[in-house]
Structure formats: C-alpha cells, structure tokens
Design a protein around this motif. Structure first.
Motif, PDB file in Angstrom:
ATOM      1  N   SER A 289       0.482  10.186   7.423  1.00 21.75           N
ATOM      2  CA  SER A 289      -0.920   9.938   7.956  1.00 21.75           C
ATOM      3  C   SER A 289      -1.612  11.130   8.682  1.00 21.75           C
ATOM      4  CB  SER A 289      -0.624   9.085   9.153  1.00 21.75           C
ATOM      5  OG  SER A 289       0.400   9.555  10.190  1.00 21.75           O
TER       6      SER A 289
ATOM      7  N   GLN B  19       2.274   6.084  -2.945  1.00 21.88           N
ATOM      8  CA  GLN B  19       1.916   4.751  -2.649  1.00 21.88           C
ATOM      9  C   GLN B  19       1.501   4.745  -1.191  1.00 21.88           C
ATOM     10  OE1 GLN B  19       1.315   2.007  -4.134  1.00 21.88           O
ATOM     11  NE2 GLN B  19       1.003   0.791  -2.284  1.00 21.88           N
ATOM     12  N   ARG B  20       2.353   5.510  -0.329  1.00 24.69           N
ATOM     13  CA  ARG B  20       2.025   5.595   1.076  1.00 24.69           C
ATOM     14  C   ARG B  20       0.537   6.335   1.272  1.00 24.69           C
ATOM     15  NH1 ARG B  20       2.231   3.880   5.643  1.00 24.69           N
ATOM     16  NH2 ARG B  20       2.554   5.278   7.623  1.00 24.69           N
TER      17      ARG B  20
ATOM     18  N   GLU C  33      -2.090   3.798   0.547  1.00 22.96           N
ATOM     19  CA  GLU C  33      -2.155   2.852   1.730  1.00 22.96           C
ATOM     20  C   GLU C  33      -2.896   3.420   2.937  1.00 22.96           C
ATOM     21  OE1 GLU C  33       1.901   1.053   2.349  1.00 22.96           O
ATOM     22  OE2 GLU C  33       1.688   0.018   0.268  1.00 22.96           O
TER      23      GLU C  33
END
Length: 787
Positions: free
Chosen positions: A715, A742-743, A746
């Motif tokens: 993040s 994928q992280r 998302e």
C-alpha cells in the motif's frame, strides 16, 4: 602514402569511437563477446601441468586445456582424456603420497605415482564411490549400493564390511519414527488370545537364538535401517568402527510445483519444486557399528551442553513460551573426523535451528561425547569455513584445527586433545576465507582479506601461528590452486575492470607471477574504456561505515540523477577489487554513467566479507538495517554528490529485487523509481534453509515475517515500479510476482508493470531476455528520473 595512412587512422578512430557507444543490445548479447576466462583450475599429479577449462575458439562450451610449466605450452586436451584427468583430480592419496585412488565412470582405480601403473579394482555395472585407504594404507575401502567393501592391495581379496538392509521385520525400537501405542497393544492382545501364534513366536525366537550362537565367522551382521535413508557412511582408519547417519523424512511435507508453459510437447508441464519455510523437518540419528563386538549403538545427543536452550527471540512471545518445558533440540551429526592413528574422532554437530555448533570428541567404543568447542549464535551459525563447507581436520594425532567466528570474524584455531586447550592462529578484523594444510603439516596456506575487505591475498603461516608471509602481491581477487608438490600455485586473478586470467607462480614470497592466458577481453570489449569505479565508505546512520562502489559521469554529462544497484544473494560481496559476478550489471552501470547518471553499488548489511555482525545485521528484519544503509547512501548522493533528491532510482535481482520492493513500499519519499527483478515478495513462501536462519519460522516468529515481507507494505507504493520475473524460476517462484500482482490490483495501484519471461529460470540465460529486461529498466529510469 601519407594520405592513405591518415585515412586508415581516421577509420580506426571512428571504429573505436563507435565501439565506445554502449547499448543494452551490445552488453546483453552472448557473453562470449567479452572474451573467455579460464575456470576449474587443477594440477597434474606430478605438478608439471596445470589444467583448466577454457574457450578461446568461442565454441558452444568450454574444453579442458593444459599448460606445461617448463616450455610454457598450452595444449587442448581430448574429451576422454579430460574426463580421466578430472576423476584423478578428485582422488585421494595414501599417507606417503605414492598411491592415488580415484573413481572413474563408477569404478575404482589405483595409480602408482612413481611407475604410473594403474590397477582397476572394480569393473561392474553398479557404481562404486567414495574410495579411501584403510589399515595403514594396506586396504582400499569404497561404497557400493550403500555398503562398505574393502580390497586388499597385497592379496587382491575383496571383503564386504557392512550389510545394511531395509527390512523392518524385527527392526530395533529406535527405527520407529513415531510412537504408536495402538499397534503394540493389538500385537500383545493377539499373542494372549491365540495360542498358535504364541507358540510360533516362541519357536522363532529359539531358532534366531540358535542361529546367532552358531553363526559362521564370516557372516555379516544385518544392520536393519527400516525405511530410513542411509547417509554419511564412514569407517575408522583401523577398520573397527563404522559410523552412519539415518534420516527419516517428514511424513506431511508438501512440495511446490513450477508450471512450465512453453514446452516442446505443447502441453503445460509441472516441474517438482521445494517445500516452503516452516515445512516439517526430517529427523536425524547417528550410529556406531563396532565390528569387533558385532554391535550397533546410537550416539545420543539429548544431553550435550545447551541442547535445550531456547533462542532469545522467544522473549517476544511470553504467552507461548512461558510455561513450555525445555526439550532437546533436533540436531544432525557430520563426521567423524579421525586422526591418522585412529585414536581420536571428532564430530561436528549442528542444531537444526542452526543456532549452535558443537565440536565434540567421540568415544567410538561407548558412543559417548565430550565437548571441545561450542559456537552459539543467536542469529545463525555461518561465515567462511564455519557454515556450510566447514574446514577442519588434523595437524597431527593430537592437534585438531577448525574455524570459528568467536571474535566476530572467521579465524583459524587449534585444539590439543592431550592438553585440552584451544589456540587462535589468526586474529584481527578480517576473515580467513580459504585454507589448505601443507602435506608435511608444517604450514597452513590461507586466503584472507586482511589488507582491505575487498582485497584478497594468499599467505603462508606455520601451524603454531608464527611466521606469517604474504605470497601474492597484485591488488584484486584470487582463486588459488596449490600444486601437489606445493612448489607452485596456479590462480585465476582479476581486477575491477579486467576479467579473470590464469597465472602461475612459485609458492613463495617475492616470486613473480607468469600470466598464462590472455583471452578474457576481446578486441571489441577492450575498445570501450571500462570504468574503474572508486571504492569508498559511506557513513551509516548507526555509526557504521558502508563500503560502496561509485560510478561517476563525466562532468559535462552529469544529469543530477542517480541509480543505486543492489546485489543479490543476501550474503554476498560486490564492493571489491576483482571482476564482479554481476558483469552484466557492471556494464549496465557503465552505460548509465555514460548517460549522466551517478551510480552507486553498496555492500549493505548482510553482505559477506565484513564479519559476523555485518553478516547477521538483517536477523529478524529483512528490509531493516539493509534498507537503512540504502537510505543513507541516497543521503550521501544528495549531500556529497549534488544529486536531486527527487531523482534517485534503485534496481536489483533476487534479494536485490526484494530490497527494491521494500525501498519503494517503505521509503517512497527517497526512491522515485525501482526495478525489482525476480524478487521475493513474501518470505513465508521462500525456502527453509535460507529463510529460517534469518527469520526463524512463520509460526514461531510471526513478528519477523510480518515486518520483512514486501507484500505487507504494498500500500506504500507511490512511485514507479517495474517487476521482471522468469516464469520457470525454481528458486524464487513466479507465484511471488503473481501474488504481489493481485495485491497491487486490489489496492488500486496503477503505477507498476510486470514483465514475465516464459522460458527463464532464476538466472536468465537467453540474450533476448536479458536485452528485453534491461531495455525496460533503462526506459523506466529515463522516463521517471530525467523528467
């Protein structure tokens, strides 16, 4: 005539100028364009020839060449002869060094070095291996089908010495890997209920007892090992004791697979992979077979000093360990290492958590152990000659030598079994990186970095630690091979901007080396003036000094942008005075400097060459001090080199790829762009051997994994990220890149890209892949750091 000469000179000048314009396509082509360096150097048994792998003709692969010392002749060796030479080089000598024993194509051969006569000891379809001399060099011992055999040099008689069998019938209780209360109970119930079973069991016991009492004298004892794996079979010099290790693989250990999408068949294939860190570990047991007493007994390790000690990190989990009863830790035993007389044996015992190493004297007659030296590291046992590939042995029948990091640096020690005293032969803030004991046992030959962490030299020192002398003299790196008569050394030598060449030198101080090969740099490679980066130190925020290489652009080209290269492997050194194994990155850094970038390459915390504290600086926190070192390097670039703080990039592969991710995720205000190549994205998904040393296990030290895995900090990505990963990477699996992808999806991040390489493993091999990867890296930096 003068005009013609002038035009030739101008043409040559244009040619050289054209060669000086580096491109990614040029530097990432087949490495043969650079030249050819020798490798795998070894000597003939008579010390008159040096053999080495070489490829001056740019063939598909290297061939073996010989160099004759006197006439200084280089000759190519035929393939079949080279195979025999390699086999002999891996052989063993008898005590007087008059006989050489070796394995060739699975058979055992004995060569008389004086006459040159060769005796073929075995000629079978089965494989014989691990030959050695036994009983005052009167017998040859070797392995066949995991059993020991002996061949008499005098009579030619062959004897089988052991008979390990897999059968579990009537197997000793120690072979049961898991305690099972149900089966013994059922067996006892059957015997109590069924009279016929009871009578048959009694008859069998009587028959076995009778057979044991009336056994033929040459009948071998069956050593039942069940379904366990037999390892490390050794025999004492007098032939009395056979030692061996049994390994029981874990019952519930799941292996990974690596999908291979581009195959000849057109179908996706599954490459069997490894386990992940924290997978169940197998169990090891160590045994002695006393042939004179026809008895087998286990060497117990559950009471050796500190066997129940818990590591310091458990204090962070008080509820988990507060009332936990101490239990002996699992270990594995290496050795034994017998003295020549066979009167003493020493074993090297390692805890499976790799926090302890015990050197212990083994009383083979009783299986008892006596402590010689305990090395404890709350991080992990390691360092040159201490970790894997430990260097240890006997100087004489009473004096044993080994290496230890007791002072914080890998040094050489002796232990006297008579006086039970230890003595340090070397000391100081440097490492003994290699060592060889002379055949007369009077000297050690050492390779150390005592003059500078990035400089190596070859020394001679007496076995009492006195009279140390330096033998080599050139600044750089050495890969040394000592001749059998110890009068010569052959070595590969290189410098920062000069690849490896072969040299031969008399093995004494003050002698001049003779360069043997001159092909490591082609004309095309030499046409460019490869930079010699300055080696400097950078002050770290915790007061340490970090060694670094810096590539500075010409003053008129400096663009005030910088790139930091991060070497991989974690425990590896790249700030040194020899040719880097990262030769492609070295050339790419030259290209970046030509474009005006200032390039820095540092030996951050966990790099090798700087002792124990530096080696273990990342314990329980990968992406901690090692990232801080790179932040301090960026500050140095800004404060000392005038770099714009908003124009610093970073790149690296493997551990360097992991570091790039952590830099962009956790220090987004320091690094504007990064290229993470084949990176670990989550340490809980990497292998056990490497990861558990540094972070322990995910379920025992979750704190360490939580703060060390980039996927947990994705993040924090603010700037530009390029990920490049081979899809058939059996080391750092492509799954790491997929999970991070994928992280990032998302999280809604859109400032990143993934470049997959369908036919590449961890280390790329195809020039097209290298070229594509580094064109993307260059584009990333040009587009983000120059705007």
């Amino acid at each position: 005539m003068k005009i013609r000469l002038l035009s030739i000179c101008l043409s040559f000048a244009c040619f050289v100028h054209a060669q000086q314009n580096l491109t990614v396509e040029k530097i990432m082509q087949d490495p043969k364009w650079i030249g050819t360096s020798p490798s795998n150097v070894f000597w003939s048994t008579d010390s008159k020839k040096v053999y080495f792998d070489w490829n001056p003709d740019k063939n598909i692969s290297d061939s073996v060449y010989s160099y004759l010392i006197g006439p200084q002749l280089i000759t190519k060796v035929s393939f079949l002869e080279s195979q025999m030479l390699v086999s002999r080089n891996n052989g063993v000598y008898n005590t007087s060094r008059t006989l050489l024993l070796y394995t060739h194509h699975g058979d055992i051969f004995l060569q008389d070095l004086k006459s040159g006569n060769i005796t073929r000891i075995t000629q079978t379809e089965e494989t014989e291996s691990n030959p050695g001399f036994l009983q005052k060099d009167e017998w040859v011992v070797y392995l066949r089908n995991q059993n020991l055999y002996a061949w008499s040099i005098k009579s030619g008689v062959t004897r089988q010495l052991t008979n390990f069998v897999k059968s579990t019938e009537n197997a000793p209780a120690h072979l049961s890997s898991d305690k099972n209360h149900q089966e013994p109970w059922l067996q006892q119930q059957q015997l109590e209920l069924m009279q016929v079973l009871k009578e048959r069991k009694h008859k069998k016991e009587q028959r076995d007892a009778f057979t044991a009492l009336n056994k033929e004298v040459d009948t071998l004892k069956d050593i039942v090992i069940g379904e366990k794996r037999l390892q490390n079979i050794q025999i004492s010099p007098d032939g009395r004791y056979v030692t061996y290790r049994l390994y029981q693989p874990p019952a519930n250990s799941k292996n990974t697979i690596v999908p291979e999408y581009v195959t000849e068949s057109g179908f996706t294939a599954a490459i069997p992979g490894r386990t992940k860190v924290g997978a169940p570990m197998g169990k090891y047991e160590f045994f002695v077979f006393d042939k004179s007493r026809d008895s087998v007994y286990q060497v117990l390790t559950d009471s050796i000093p500190g066997i129940t000690d818990l590591p310091d990190y458990v204090k962070d989990y008080p509820s988990k360990y507060a009332n936990k009863k101490p239990v002996p830790r699992a270990v594995y035993v290496n050795g034994p290492y017998w003295n020549e007389a066979g009167t003493y044996a020493i074993v090297d015992i390692r805890s499976q958590d790799n926090k302890d190493r015990w050197l212990m004297q083994l009383d083979a007659a009783t299986g008892k152990l006596k402590l010689i030296d305990r090395q404890r590291d709350e991080a992990w046992i390691g360092g040159p000659g201490v970790g894997y590939g430990a260097r240890l042995g006997w100087i004489n029948d009473a004096l044993f030598y080994f290496q230890s990091e007791a002072t914080g640096y890998a040094h050489l020690y002796t232990y006297n079994t008579l006086t039970q005293t230890k003595n340090a032969l070397t000391s100081g803030k440097y490492e003994v990186q290699d060592l060889v004991l002379s055949k007369n046992k009077d000297f050690f030959y050492l390779l150390t970095n005592e003059e500078h962490p990035g400089k190596q030299n070859w020394y001679r020192i007496k076995t009492d630690g006195s009279k140390k002398e330096k033998i080599t003299s050139m600044t750089g790196g050495y890969d040394v091979s000592l001749s059998p008569d110890e009068k010569w050394i052959a070595y590969r030598y290189s410098y920062i901007n000069k690849p490896w060449e072969l040299y031969v030198q008399e093995n004494a101080p003050g002698k001049q080396p003779v360069q043997v090969t001159f092909k490591s740099m082609s004309d095309a490679f030499k046409a460019y003036p490869w930079k010699e980066p300055l080696i400097i130190t950078i002050p770290a925020s915790d007061g340490e000094q970090v060694y670094a290489r810096i590539y500075e652009p010409a003053g008129d080209k400096k663009n005030n942008a910088a790139v930091i290269f991060v070497h991989g492997a974690g425990y590896l050194q790249n700030v040194h005075y020899w040719w880097s194994q990262y030769f492609r990155e070295y050339m790419f850094n030259n290209l970046l400097a030509d474009k005006g970038y200032t390039v820095l390459d540092i030996d951050y915390r966990a790099s090798s060459g700087y002792g124990r504290n530096w080696r273990t600086g990342i314990y329980r926190f990968m992406g901690g001090k090692d990232i801080d070192d790179h932040v301090d390097a960026a500050k140095f670039l800004v404060n000392q080199k005038g770099i714009d703080p908003g124009r610093i990039g970073i790149y690296g592969g493997s551990y360097g790829g992991f570091m790039t991710l952590m830099a962009l995720f956790t220090k987004p205000d320091v690094f504007k762009a990064g290229a993470a190549l084949r990176p670990v994205t989550d340490w809980a998904h990497y292998n056990h051997g490497y990861t558990s040393n540094i972070l322990n296990e995910p379920f025992t030290d979750s704190i360490a994994y939580a703060r060390s895995s980039p996927i947990n900090f994705a993040s924090g990505l603010k700037n530009h990220l390029l990920i490049c990963h081979g899809m058939v990477d059996v080391n750092v699996h492509f799954q790491d890149a997929v999970r991070l992808t994928q992280r990032l999806i998302e999280l809604g991040k859109d400032n990143w890209e993934l470049a997959p390489y369908p036919m590449e493993d961890h280390g790329f091999v195809e020039p097209s892949s290298w070229t594509d990867e580094y064109k993307r890296i260059l584009k990333l930096f040009d587009n983000t750091l120059l705007k």
